[in-house]
Motif scaffolding. Structure first.
Motif, short mmCIF file in Angstrom:
data_model
loop_
_atom_site.label_atom_id
_atom_site.label_comp_id
_atom_site.label_asym_id
_atom_site.label_seq_id
_atom_site.Cartn_x
_atom_site.Cartn_y
_atom_site.Cartn_z
N MET A 36 1.01 -1.36 0.40
CA MET A 36 0.35 0.57 0.05
C MET A 36 1.06 1.23 0.08
O MET A 36 0.55 2.25 -1.17
N GLU A 37 1.83 1.26 0.98
CA GLU A 37 2.68 2.64 0.51
C GLU A 37 3.11 2.86 -0.74
O GLU A 37 3.88 4.20 -1.37
N ARG A 38 3.37 1.77 -1.39
CA ARG A 38 4.48 1.61 -2.65
C ARG A 38 2.89 2.13 -3.50
O ARG A 38 3.48 2.72 -4.49
N HIS A 39 1.69 1.72 -3.49
CA HIS A 39 0.85 1.83 -4.50
C HIS A 39 0.22 3.27 -4.30
O HIS A 39 -0.88 3.90 -4.65
N ALA A 40 -0.64 3.57 -2.97
CA ALA A 40 -1.14 4.34 -2.39
C ALA A 40 -0.83 4.70 -0.73
O ALA A 40 -0.89 5.23 -0.13
N PRO A 41 0.87 5.47 -1.47
CA PRO A 41 1.06 6.60 -0.63
C PRO A 41 0.15 8.05 0.23
O PRO A 41 -0.70 8.44 -0.45
N GLY A 42 -0.26 7.73 1.74
CA GLY A 42 -0.72 8.74 2.70
C GLY A 42 -2.12 7.93 2.59
O GLY A 42 -2.83 8.91 3.21
N PHE A 43 -2.09 6.68 2.55
CA PHE A 43 -2.89 5.81 3.03
C PHE A 43 -3.54 6.23 4.75
O PHE A 43 -1.92 6.20 5.17
N ASP A 44 -4.61 5.88 5.24
CA ASP A 44 -4.42 6.09 6.56
C ASP A 44 -4.46 4.75 7.24
O ASP A 44 -5.22 3.88 7.59
N GLU A 45 -2.97 4.59 8.03
CA GLU A 45 -2.86 3.78 8.11
C GLU A 45 -3.61 3.30 9.66
O GLU A 45 -3.13 2.23 9.99
N ALA A 46 -4.07 4.01 10.67
CA ALA A 46 -4.01 4.04 11.56
C ALA A 46 -5.85 3.20 11.25
O ALA A 46 -6.87 2.91 12.30
N ALA A 47 -6.78 3.23 10.30
CA ALA A 47 -8.12 3.16 9.91
C ALA A 47 -7.58 1.65 9.27
O ALA A 47 -9.07 0.99 9.37
N ILE A 48 -6.99 0.91 9.60
CA ILE A 48 -6.41 -0.57 9.25
C ILE A 48 -7.03 -1.63 9.95
O ILE A 48 -7.35 -1.10 11.14
N THR A 49 -8.13 -2.03 9.55
CA THR A 49 -8.83 -3.07 10.31
C THR A 49 -8.34 -4.84 10.10
O THR A 49 -8.04 -5.31 9.38
N SER A 75 -2.31 -3.48 -10.26
CA SER A 75 -0.63 -3.28 -9.45
C SER A 75 -0.69 -4.11 -7.99
O SER A 75 1.00 -4.60 -7.64
N ILE A 76 -1.81 -3.59 -7.16
CA ILE A 76 -1.77 -3.42 -6.15
C ILE A 76 -2.61 -4.62 -5.99
O ILE A 76 -1.28 -6.12 -4.69
N HIS A 77 -3.35 -5.56 -6.25
CA HIS A 77 -3.50 -6.92 -6.61
C HIS A 77 -2.29 -8.03 -6.69
O HIS A 77 -2.11 -8.78 -6.30
N GLN A 78 -1.84 -7.33 -8.03
CA GLN A 78 -1.04 -8.13 -8.59
C GLN A 78 0.98 -8.67 -7.38
O GLN A 78 1.28 -9.75 -6.93
N ASP A 79 1.07 -6.99 -6.91
CA ASP A 79 1.90 -7.48 -5.82
C ASP A 79 1.43 -8.35 -4.61
O ASP A 79 2.53 -9.08 -3.93
#
Length: 90
Positions: A36-49, A75-79
């Motif tokens: 996720m850091e590679r393909h969607a930088p800035g995602f809210d890590e605190a919201a991960i369940t 790309s996310i799916h493949q990685d």
């Protein structure tokens, strides 16, 4: 009878959920973070369940990202699936 088409997603799409299923353990969570850091930088890590299966053998990790388009999602799916830790990406 016409074939029903899935709804089209308009990009960018805020709060797009990605659920990753795999064997329980720290490796799965770390793998999801790295992808996720590679393909969607800035995602809210605190919201991960993270949820364990009933017997604790599997985990689901759900992340919400800003989806920018189909190439990003592919790309996310493949990685994730190439990692060997992931059984399914929803």
């Amino acid at each position: 009878m016409t074939e029903q088409q899935p709804p089209k997603i308009e990009f960018p799409c805020q709060d797009y959920p990605i659920k990753v299923l795999g064997d329980a353990g720290d490796g799965l969570y770390q793998c999801v973070l790295e992808v996720m850091e590679r393909h969607a930088p800035g995602f809210d890590e605190a919201a991960i369940t993270v949820k364990d299966s009933r017997n604790g053998r599997y985990q689901s990790v759900t992340v919400w990202i800003v989806a920018t388009g189909e190439p990003q999602l592919r790309s996310i799916h493949q990685d994730l699936t190439a990692s060997g830790l992931v059984k399914m990406v929803i």
